[in-house]
Design a protein around this motif. Structure first.
Motif, PDB file in Angstrom:
ATOM      1  N   ARG A 215       6.266  -2.578  -3.410  1.00  0.00           N
ATOM      2  CA  ARG A 215       5.028  -2.066  -2.841  1.00  0.00           C
ATOM      3  C   ARG A 215       3.875  -2.950  -3.291  1.00  0.00           C
ATOM      4  O   ARG A 215       3.871  -3.449  -4.422  1.00  0.00           O
ATOM      5  CB  ARG A 215       4.775  -0.623  -3.303  1.00  0.00           C
TER       6      ARG A 215
ATOM      7  N   PRO B 299      -8.417  -6.360   0.081  1.00  0.00           N
ATOM      8  CA  PRO B 299      -7.539  -5.631  -0.843  1.00  0.00           C
ATOM      9  C   PRO B 299      -6.122  -5.509  -0.291  1.00  0.00           C
ATOM     10  O   PRO B 299      -5.905  -5.659   0.910  1.00  0.00           O
ATOM     11  CB  PRO B 299      -8.212  -4.268  -0.919  1.00  0.00           C
TER      12      PRO B 299
ATOM     13  N   SER C 239      -4.511  -2.869   0.161  1.00  0.00           N
ATOM     14  CA  SER C 239      -4.417  -1.704   1.047  1.00  0.00           C
ATOM     15  C   SER C 239      -4.731  -2.038   2.503  1.00  0.00           C
ATOM     16  O   SER C 239      -4.459  -1.242   3.395  1.00  0.00           O
ATOM     17  CB  SER C 239      -5.371  -0.603   0.566  1.00  0.00           C
TER      18      SER C 239
ATOM     19  N   TRP D 141      -3.291  -4.331   4.194  1.00  0.00           N
ATOM     20  CA  TRP D 141      -2.131  -5.005   4.777  1.00  0.00           C
ATOM     21  C   TRP D 141      -0.986  -4.042   5.053  1.00  0.00           C
ATOM     22  O   TRP D 141      -0.819  -3.031   4.370  1.00  0.00           O
ATOM     23  CB  TRP D 141      -1.650  -6.104   3.840  1.00  0.00           C
ATOM     24  N   GLN D 142      -0.193  -4.419   6.053  1.00  0.00           N
ATOM     25  CA  GLN D 142       1.039  -3.702   6.400  1.00  0.00           C
ATOM     26  C   GLN D 142       2.221  -4.666   6.267  1.00  0.00           C
ATOM     27  O   GLN D 142       2.070  -5.878   6.474  1.00  0.00           O
ATOM     28  CB  GLN D 142       0.974  -3.167   7.825  1.00  0.00           C
TER      29      GLN D 142
ATOM     30  N   ARG E  27      -2.604  -7.934   8.678  1.00  0.00           N
ATOM     31  CA  ARG E  27      -3.774  -7.206   8.201  1.00  0.00           C
ATOM     32  C   ARG E  27      -4.213  -6.228   9.290  1.00  0.00           C
ATOM     33  O   ARG E  27      -4.469  -6.634  10.424  1.00  0.00           O
ATOM     34  CB  ARG E  27      -4.924  -8.149   7.871  1.00  0.00           C
TER      35      ARG E  27
END
Length: 207
Positions: free
Chosen positions: A162, A172, A174, A176-177, A194
């Motif tokens: 993760r 940050p 957070s 991104w996938q 992103r």
């Protein structure tokens, strides 16, 4: 030859799996796939600030990236805001006796320490799991390995990795996938972008 590609909604990422090297008369399969998805008036790709190929504004709402390892290549494409950042990486599973040494040298300490604790038989796969995730992000950004693998940090959790902390322009974490890609036995692959969650579809071509 022209590829018959499916419609690409804004909430999907399409991954094309193909042999490497993949060529069609006069052009690479990557070029042909990009042309098939792009609007007819789109110009040829240009090099961005970090040297990554991209379509110029305003056609750069179409993000794309390619990767190859051994006899396999992947091409990823998706639509988003201008400058949509998308990256893909694939690695062939083959012996890498220096995997832990490389992790200690180039990865964040939390990643290298965890890899050192993994059984040696499973370490190569774990190393490539985190490597492909890091590479996918760095290729999406365009900075590549020179940006610094240690600046894209993941942590092991629930038998997976993760995002923990991203530094600099890619922060940050957070934002991104990530998706792991099942592209066949003997390979490890991942795609990153992103933005918001999307459906990822994998297609195969023999060209």
């Amino acid at each position: 030859m022209a590829f018959d590609v499916p419609h690409l909604p804004s909430d999907e990422i399409h991954i094309w799996r193909m042999p490497w090297p993949a060529t069609v008369p006069g052009r690479s399969a990557f070029d042909e796939l990009l042309s098939a998805y792009a609007s007819p008036d789109a110009p040829a790709p240009v090099r961005g600030m970090h040297g990554k190929p991209m379509l110029p504004t305003p056609w750069n709402t179409l993000g794309f990236n390619g990767s190859h390892s051994g006899p396999l290549a992947l091409f990823a494409i998706g639509r988003g805001a201008e400058g949509f950042e998308l990256g893909v990486d694939v690695e062939h599973l083959r012996p890498r006796p220096r995997a832990l040494e490389l992790a200690r040298r180039f990865f964040a300490p939390v990643e290298a320490d965890w890899l050192a604790s993994v059984d040696e038989d499973a370490r190569l796969r774990a190393f490539l799991d985190v490597w492909t995730l890091k590479e996918a992000v760095l290729k999406a950004h365009g900075g590549g390995l020179s940006y610094g693998l240690h600046r894209v940090t993941f942590q092991p959790r629930d038998d997976d990795w993760r995002p923990l902390a991203f530094e600099g322009e890619i922060a940050p974490a957070s934002a991104w996938q990530f998706r792991r890609l099942d592209v066949g036995a003997g390979y490890v692959a991942a795609v990153a972008w992103r933005g918001a969650e999307r459906r990822v579809r994998v297609f195969t071509t023999a060209i």
